[in-house]
Design a protein around this motif. Structure first.
Motif, mmCIF file in Angstrom:
data_model
loop_
_atom_site.group_PDB
_atom_site.id
_atom_site.type_symbol
_atom_site.label_atom_id
_atom_site.label_comp_id
_atom_site.label_asym_id
_atom_site.label_seq_id
_atom_site.Cartn_x
_atom_site.Cartn_y
_atom_site.Cartn_z
ATOM 1 N N LEU A 39 0.823 -1.223 0.000
ATOM 2 C CA LEU A 39 0.000 0.000 0.000
ATOM 3 C C LEU A 39 0.852 1.267 0.000
ATOM 4 O O LEU A 39 0.543 2.242 -0.702
ATOM 5 N N ILE A 40 1.940 1.194 0.770
ATOM 6 C CA ILE A 40 2.843 2.370 0.805
ATOM 7 C C ILE A 40 3.438 2.603 -0.591
ATOM 8 O O ILE A 40 3.489 3.724 -1.093
ATOM 9 N N ASN A 41 3.862 1.496 -1.215
ATOM 10 C CA ASN A 41 4.404 1.587 -2.579
ATOM 11 C C ASN A 41 3.370 2.140 -3.549
ATOM 12 O O ASN A 41 3.669 2.976 -4.404
ATOM 13 N N TYR A 42 2.148 1.655 -3.392
ATOM 14 C CA TYR A 42 1.058 2.105 -4.262
ATOM 15 C C TYR A 42 0.846 3.614 -4.136
ATOM 16 O O TYR A 42 0.738 4.327 -5.130
ATOM 17 N N GLU A 43 0.856 4.038 -2.905
ATOM 18 C CA GLU A 43 0.647 5.481 -2.668
ATOM 19 C C GLU A 43 1.785 6.308 -3.278
ATOM 20 O O GLU A 43 1.551 7.331 -3.925
ATOM 21 N N GLU A 44 2.993 5.817 -3.093
ATOM 22 C CA GLU A 44 4.151 6.553 -3.646
ATOM 23 C C GLU A 44 4.064 6.664 -5.168
ATOM 24 O O GLU A 44 4.420 7.684 -5.744
ATOM 25 N N LEU A 45 3.588 5.570 -5.796
ATOM 26 C CA LEU A 45 3.535 5.550 -7.269
ATOM 27 C C LEU A 45 2.346 6.324 -7.842
ATOM 28 O O LEU A 45 2.413 6.850 -8.945
ATOM 29 N N ASN A 46 1.245 6.370 -7.081
ATOM 30 C CA ASN A 46 0.015 6.915 -7.656
ATOM 31 C C ASN A 46 -0.408 8.293 -7.160
ATOM 32 O O ASN A 46 -1.235 8.935 -7.822
ATOM 33 N N ASN A 47 0.114 8.715 -6.041
ATOM 34 C CA ASN A 47 -0.364 10.015 -5.554
ATOM 35 C C ASN A 47 0.332 11.160 -6.300
ATOM 36 O O ASN A 47 1.546 11.304 -6.254
ATOM 37 N N GLU A 48 -0.496 11.924 -7.020
ATOM 38 C CA GLU A 48 0.051 13.018 -7.834
ATOM 39 C C GLU A 48 -0.302 14.392 -7.256
ATOM 40 O O GLU A 48 -0.329 15.394 -7.972
ATOM 41 N N TYR A 49 -0.554 14.386 -5.963
ATOM 42 C CA TYR A 49 -0.951 15.620 -5.291
ATOM 43 C C TYR A 49 0.088 16.741 -5.478
ATOM 44 O O TYR A 49 -0.251 17.878 -5.849
ATOM 45 N N GLU A 50 1.358 16.393 -5.258
ATOM 46 C CA GLU A 50 2.432 17.405 -5.361
ATOM 47 C C GLU A 50 2.517 17.975 -6.784
ATOM 48 O O GLU A 50 2.618 19.190 -6.970
ATOM 49 N N GLU A 51 2.472 17.049 -7.777
ATOM 50 C CA GLU A 51 2.584 17.485 -9.180
ATOM 51 C C GLU A 51 1.416 18.405 -9.562
ATOM 52 O O GLU A 51 1.598 19.408 -10.239
ATOM 53 N N LEU A 52 0.225 18.009 -9.089
ATOM 54 C CA LEU A 52 -0.957 18.825 -9.412
ATOM 55 C C LEU A 52 -0.833 20.223 -8.805
ATOM 56 O O LEU A 52 -1.152 21.226 -9.451
ATOM 57 N N ASN A 53 -0.331 20.276 -7.581
ATOM 58 C CA ASN A 53 -0.146 21.580 -6.944
ATOM 59 C C ASN A 53 0.869 22.424 -7.691
ATOM 60 O O ASN A 53 0.712 23.650 -7.820
ATOM 61 N N SER A 54 1.897 21.752 -8.192
ATOM 62 C CA SER A 54 2.926 22.469 -8.935
ATOM 63 C C SER A 54 2.341 23.041 -10.235
ATOM 64 O O SER A 54 2.609 24.185 -10.608
ATOM 65 N N VAL A 55 1.502 22.231 -10.925
ATOM 66 C CA VAL A 55 0.849 22.726 -12.161
ATOM 67 C C VAL A 55 -0.085 23.900 -11.831
ATOM 68 O O VAL A 55 -0.136 24.900 -12.556
ATOM 69 N N LEU A 56 -0.784 23.776 -10.689
ATOM 70 C CA LEU A 56 -1.692 24.867 -10.295
ATOM 71 C C LEU A 56 -0.937 26.172 -10.060
ATOM 72 O O LEU A 56 -1.401 27.256 -10.428
ATOM 73 N N SER A 57 0.262 26.050 -9.453
ATOM 74 C CA SER A 57 1.012 27.290 -9.208
ATOM 75 C C SER A 57 1.547 27.880 -10.511
ATOM 76 O O SER A 57 1.616 29.098 -10.673
#
Lengths: 252, 121
Positions: A129-147
């Motif tokens: 699950l930890i690996n899954y989260e690391e591979l799939n969570n794009e929260y940081e990237e989305l925030n970067s695109v928003l900025s």
């Protein structure tokens, strides 16, 4: 009896005449140089005359060109504003979608955290699950695109600010056109006087500056806030108070 | 219901700038190219606020404001002057005619949004 006296008077007159001739002899070169000067000056004056006539006929053309430039820049400015407007609406739409995605990423992350907690006794499942989260969570990237989008929005906003230079320059060009119109009128009058003719074409030659043209010849483009501060202080004295803090609060 | 703002300015680009700034904040914009057109449009549309230039053909901003203030129906309608005239005499004259705010061109769109919101929200 009077003969000697008459003779004396005659000689005196002849002497006077001789003096006049001598004076005339001295004057002749001066008169000659005056005639030479006139001969040289007349073509020069004719040149000046034709130059004034030429300038007078060209001024309306220059004035019309200024008016055309103003119209063209006005058109281009509104076109740019339309495009910036479209860009802004597209950005707003993308921003909205991205915010939705960011929210979903947050929820996904919370679910995975709960799952990780639920499988804490199963190290393998927990690790997966930890690996899954690391591979799939794009929260940081989305925030970067928003900025980045926010930066593009700010840049578009700054373009609209700078485009206001068009309004200021059009007012200054109107003032120049007004001055040109004044010069043209004076030159036309001068030319008519000069030629002692009633040149209808020159008299009726008009620059296309509308009679009701409205402009501020003192209009300036700049980022000096002192004039707005003066206006604010006068408005504040009138009972309405505005502070920069209040403006910032509205956009924070 | 959207608030309606009338923008009187002889410059199409300035009308566009103001519309650009205010439409994004949900205001409806009615453009007018001079004071006369503004006077024609005011009764036809239910205007909540007026933004006007001062140097305009046919009827200038000062006369427009005076005419509006002389009409009981629009005595309380907020009026914002938006002009490149920045002398204290012109500002004072504008306020004496009945304007509520005075913004100098070139203007900051945030400021115009703030001024309009101050009166309408």
């Amino acid at each position: 009896m009077n003969r000697p006296a008459n003779m004396t008077e005659l000689f005196e007159k002849l002497n006077d005449l001789k003096s006049v001739f001598r004076y005339g002899q001295k004057l002749i070169p001066i008169i000659q140089s005056l005639i030479d000067f006139m001969q040289e000056t007349v073509p020069l004056l004719e040149n000046i005359n034709s130059s004034i006539a030429d300038s007078t006929t060209k001024i309306p053309k220059a004035s019309n060109q200024i008016a055309d430039v103003t119209e063209a820049t006005e058109l281009a400015t509104t076109e740019i504003l339309d495009i910036v407007d479209l860009i802004n609406s597209d950005i707003d739409s993308i921003e909205k979608d991205l915010k939705g995605l960011t929210e979903r990423e947050k929820q996904k992350s919370k679910i995975i955290q709960k799952l990780t907690e639920a499988v804490k006794d199963n190290p393998e499942a927990k690790s997966l699950l930890i690996n899954y989260e690391e591979l799939n969570n794009e929260y940081e990237e989305l925030n970067s695109v928003l900025s980045v989008l926010q930066k593009i929005k700010n840049d578009a906003y700054n373009i609209t600010l700078s485009l206001q230079v068009q309004d200021i320059t059009s007012q200054q060009l109107s003032a120049v056109n007004h001055l040109i119109s004044g010069v043209q009128n004076k030159l036309s009058l001068l030319l008519v006087d000069f030629q002692e003719t009633n040149n209808d074409e020159l008299k009726t030659m008009k620059i296309a500056v509308p009679d009701d043209a409205s402009f501020n010849p003192e209009a300036r483009y700049g980022k000096d806030v002192s004039q707005q501060q003066l206006a604010d202080s006068l408005v504040n004295n009138n009972g309405f108070r505005t502070t920069q803090d209040e403006i910032d609060k509205l956009f924070s | 219901m959207k608030k309606v703002v009338l923008v009187a300015d002889d410059s199409p680009s300035i009308r566009k700038f103001v519309a650009f700034a205010l439409s994004a904040k949900g205001f409806d914009i009615i453009p007018a190219s001079d004071g006369m057109e503004a006077l024609e449009k005011i009764p036809a549309c239910k205007i909540d606020l007026i933004i006007t230039d001062l140097n305009m053909p046919n009827l200038d901003g000062f006369e427009l404001i005076k005419t509006i203030r002389n009409n009981n129906e629009y005595k309380e309608t907020p009026i914002i002057i938006l002009s490149s005239l920045s002398g204290s005499d012109e500002i004072s004259k504008g306020l004496e005619c009945g304007a509520n705010s005075y913004l100098i061109k070139p203007f900051d769109p945030k400021r115009i949004i703030y001024e309009v919101s101050k009166y309408l929200n």
